[in-house]
Design an enzyme around this catalytic site. Structure first.
Site, PDB file in Angstrom:
ATOM      1  N   ARG A 145      50.959  43.253  23.202  1.00  9.75           N
ATOM      2  CA  ARG A 145      51.166  43.629  24.600  1.00  9.75           C
ATOM      3  C   ARG A 145      50.188  44.739  24.951  1.00  9.75           C
ATOM      4  O   ARG A 145      49.965  45.649  24.145  1.00  9.75           O
ATOM      5  CB  ARG A 145      52.603  44.157  24.809  1.00  9.75           C
ATOM      6  CG  ARG A 145      53.679  43.071  24.818  1.00  9.75           C
ATOM      7  CD  ARG A 145      53.693  42.277  26.137  1.00  9.75           C
ATOM      8  NE  ARG A 145      54.723  41.247  26.191  1.00  9.75           N
ATOM      9  CZ  ARG A 145      54.521  39.932  26.013  1.00  9.75           C
ATOM     10  NH1 ARG A 145      53.305  39.491  25.739  1.00  9.75           N
ATOM     11  NH2 ARG A 145      55.515  39.079  26.111  1.00  9.75           N
TER      12      ARG A 145
ATOM     13  N   ASP B 248      43.413  40.887  23.022  1.00  9.11           N
ATOM     14  CA  ASP B 248      43.826  39.719  23.808  1.00  9.11           C
ATOM     15  C   ASP B 248      44.663  40.132  25.015  1.00  9.11           C
ATOM     16  O   ASP B 248      44.949  39.316  25.874  1.00  9.11           O
ATOM     17  CB  ASP B 248      44.636  38.758  22.913  1.00  9.11           C
ATOM     18  CG  ASP B 248      44.946  37.436  23.619  1.00  9.11           C
ATOM     19  OD1 ASP B 248      44.051  36.905  24.309  1.00  9.11           O
ATOM     20  OD2 ASP B 248      46.089  36.943  23.479  1.00  9.11           O
TER      21      ASP B 248
ATOM     22  N   GLU C  77      46.284  43.133  33.841  1.00  8.03           N
ATOM     23  CA  GLU C  77      45.693  41.800  33.617  1.00  8.03           C
ATOM     24  C   GLU C  77      45.573  41.029  34.934  1.00  8.03           C
ATOM     25  O   GLU C  77      46.577  40.867  35.623  1.00  8.03           O
ATOM     26  CB  GLU C  77      46.553  41.018  32.622  1.00  8.03           C
ATOM     27  CG  GLU C  77      46.519  41.635  31.219  1.00  8.03           C
ATOM     28  CD  GLU C  77      47.304  40.854  30.167  1.00  8.03           C
ATOM     29  OE1 GLU C  77      47.906  39.811  30.511  1.00  8.03           O
ATOM     30  OE2 GLU C  77      47.306  41.290  29.017  1.00  8.03           O
TER      31      GLU C  77
ATOM     32  N   HIS D 186      44.067  36.929  27.374  1.00  7.59           N
ATOM     33  CA  HIS D 186      45.482  36.704  27.016  1.00  7.59           C
ATOM     34  C   HIS D 186      45.722  35.242  26.610  1.00  7.59           C
ATOM     35  O   HIS D 186      46.460  34.517  27.289  1.00  7.59           O
ATOM     36  CB  HIS D 186      46.416  37.114  28.163  1.00  7.59           C
ATOM     37  CG  HIS D 186      47.813  37.430  27.694  1.00  7.59           C
ATOM     38  ND1 HIS D 186      48.605  38.387  28.274  1.00  7.59           N
ATOM     39  CD2 HIS D 186      48.556  36.912  26.676  1.00  7.59           C
ATOM     40  CE1 HIS D 186      49.769  38.442  27.655  1.00  7.59           C
ATOM     41  NE2 HIS D 186      49.771  37.551  26.669  1.00  7.59           N
TER      42      HIS D 186
END
Ligand code: 9EZ
Length: 511
Positions: free
Chosen positions: A237, A261, A266, A284
């Site tokens: 996260r 990632d 985001e 992600h």
């Protein structure tokens, strides 16, 4: 009205076809699939559905949950529930569930991919080739063999990362506050106190939920304790690795590379980390495999079918009370809790403050939490609210009632005692039927079945009068119980007026 009464489900994101198929074929549920619904369309359509299934795109806001007057369950096909307002759902008595395991292998494999990418700068070297270069000096790497990987968070994903990286002969160490060292030793991870992890690692990967305690888990202080050139990976996260601290560590050389990632925002507007040459970043993609998507779509559907069939409540994140409420062993205890709560409310309508729920007998040792919710439902019986096992304690709090539980080893018998306002009610089961054993300190000679219509008196009962009132109401006396302080009659039909019967309360319980 029951939480398991789910006839129509809306799937508002793009999900594996298996999801709708299972809901229809195994659950007999009517399914509408409308991926790409606008927030306005969702708000206007949600009122027709008992269940909503989403992936990541749909934002399940408090407004959506309010408009969904029939909603009983929101399912997220994936790990976490970041796009669902769980608190708002809980207040409205709506179950929120996710599929915590469906993505684990995909997340673990991607983590391994980033570790390999970092060790040889594979993405950067590949990009330079596409740019027409043949740069062999710039991309000198290091072997993973013999290096130490620190794994922070040793649940399913951390475990699978460990097992895979051991095949490269990496030494795997880690830390998890919940999973015991004996358990992680079985999959080859030696645990150390967090403070002793930093200086041992060549690579550190995080696999924790995002909590206040894990936000900035890798921060300036942590980087300063690490080996120079440590490489870090976050496929969990955004924010577990502090982004500003990471950038500082990359610029100083304290950090020798990062695989990311996930991001605090985001898509990230701040491009500084992404543009850093030692950072390998991805949009992600942890759960973005056909297998993970199929698994999550299938799992969320099966969990909802289990709920519809009242077989089990799997994957719920906001209903600890309910999770156990579906087994045949616990259902009668829940009925007992509700009945005792209702009885206490009838005897003491103004009761508030602390209500204590005490369980005895080994079988009830871990039942305290959901029996509190069951008692709260009973106490709130006349409240003008949609009260269920998800939100009962919340509503109780709102009217000044705190239901707390404790387990007592004083008795080996399975018993439930509910005390508050100076009165205590002791109950148990006779077979699967909830029974009242005692009010206050006076036990009934034989326990009272808590079902149907009960009449309760304190002190003397005028039996001839009772017979007369019952006769005129075409109601029969089924059982009559006395203790030193109370009398209880079970009658076959409710009475419209009990005023002729002295200080008598009429209590309606489920059949
Ligand atoms: C915290 C954690 C792991 C961790 C993992 C889980 C609640 N929680 N906390 C710090 N499940 C490593 C370091």
């Amino acid at each position: 009205m029951a939480l398991s009464d789910i006839r129509r489900v809306l799937i508002s994101d793009s999900l594996a076809p298996a999801c709708a198929h299972i809901l229809r074929s195994q659950g007999g549920i009517e399914v509408t699939e409308t991926p790409g619904l606008s927030p306005q369309e969702l708000l206007s359509q949600i009122k027709d559905y008992d269940g909503l299934i989403v992936r990541s795109a749909t934002k399940v806001t408090s407004d959506v949950l309010t408009a969904g007057t029939r909603l009983k369950v929101v399912g997220r096909a994936g790990t976490g529930v970041d796009n669902v307002d769980v608190e708002a759902a809980s207040k409205r008595g709506i179950i929120v569930m996710n599929t915590p395991t469906g993505n684990s292998l995909s997340a673990a494999e991607l983590t391994c991919g980033l570790i390999l990418s970092l060790s040889r700068q594979i993405p950067q070297a590949a990009a330079s080739m596409k740019n027409g270069k043949w740069d062999r000096k710039k991309y000198m790497g290091s072997e993973l063999h013999g290096k130490t990987l620190g794994i922070l968070g040793l649940g399913r994903i951390g475990k699978e990362v460990a097992i895979r990286m051991q095949s490269f002969q990496m030494k795997t160490i880690g830390y998890d506050p919940i999973i015991p060292p004996e358990v992680t030793a079985e999959f080859g991870v030696q645990q150390f106190p967090l403070d002793e992890i930093w200086a041992q690692c060549d690579y550190i990967t995080v696999h924790t939920p995002l909590l206040p305690s894990t936000t900035g888990l890798i921060n300036d202080a942590a980087f300063s304790k690490c080996r120079r050139g440590v490489q870090v990976i976050n496929c969990a996260r955004g924010g577990i690795i502090d982004e500003a601290a990471l950038l500082r560590a990359l610029e100083s050389g304290q950090c020798g590379g990062a695989g990311l990632d996930v991001f605090t925002e985001e898509p990230p507007r701040d491009r500084a980390l992404i543009e850093h040459p030692l950072v390998v970043s991805l949009p992600h993609l942890g759960a973005s495999t056909h297998e993970a998507q199929n698994r999550c779509g299938e799992e969320i559907a099966l969990q909802i079918v289990d709920l519809v069939k009242e077989r089990a409540l799997v994957g719920a994140v906001n209903a600890p009370a309910l999770t156990k409420a579906f087994s045949s062993e616990t259902k009668p205890w829940i009925k007992l809790g509700e009945a005792l709560g209702r009885l206490l409310h009838s005897l003491l309508p103004q009761v508030n403050g602390e209500i204590q729920v005490t369980t005895t007998g080994g079988a009830l040792k871990n039942y305290g939490s959901f029996l509190c919710s069951a008692v709260a439902i009973g106490l709130l019986q006349n409240a003008d609210k949609k009260v269920n096992l998800v939100n009962a304690c919340f509503f109780a709090q709102e009217v000044g009632i705190q239901v707390t539980s404790r387990y007592s080893s004083d008795s080996a018998e399975s018993r439930l005692e509910v005390s508050g306002g100076g009165l205590s009610l002791l109950g148990g089961l006779s077979g699967d039927t909830p029974c009242l054993i005692q009010i206050g300190s006076s036990p009934f000679r034989s326990s009272v079945s808590l079902k149907g219509t009960l009449l309760v008196w304190t002190g003397e009962t005028n039996l001839p009068k009772l017979v007369e009132v019952l006769a005129s109401a075409a109601s029969q006396l089924q059982t009559f119980h006395v203790s030193s302080g109370y009398s209880v009659a079970e009658v076959s039909a409710p009475l419209s007026d009990v005023s002729a019967l002295g200080s008598c309360l009429q209590i309606a319980l489920p059949a």
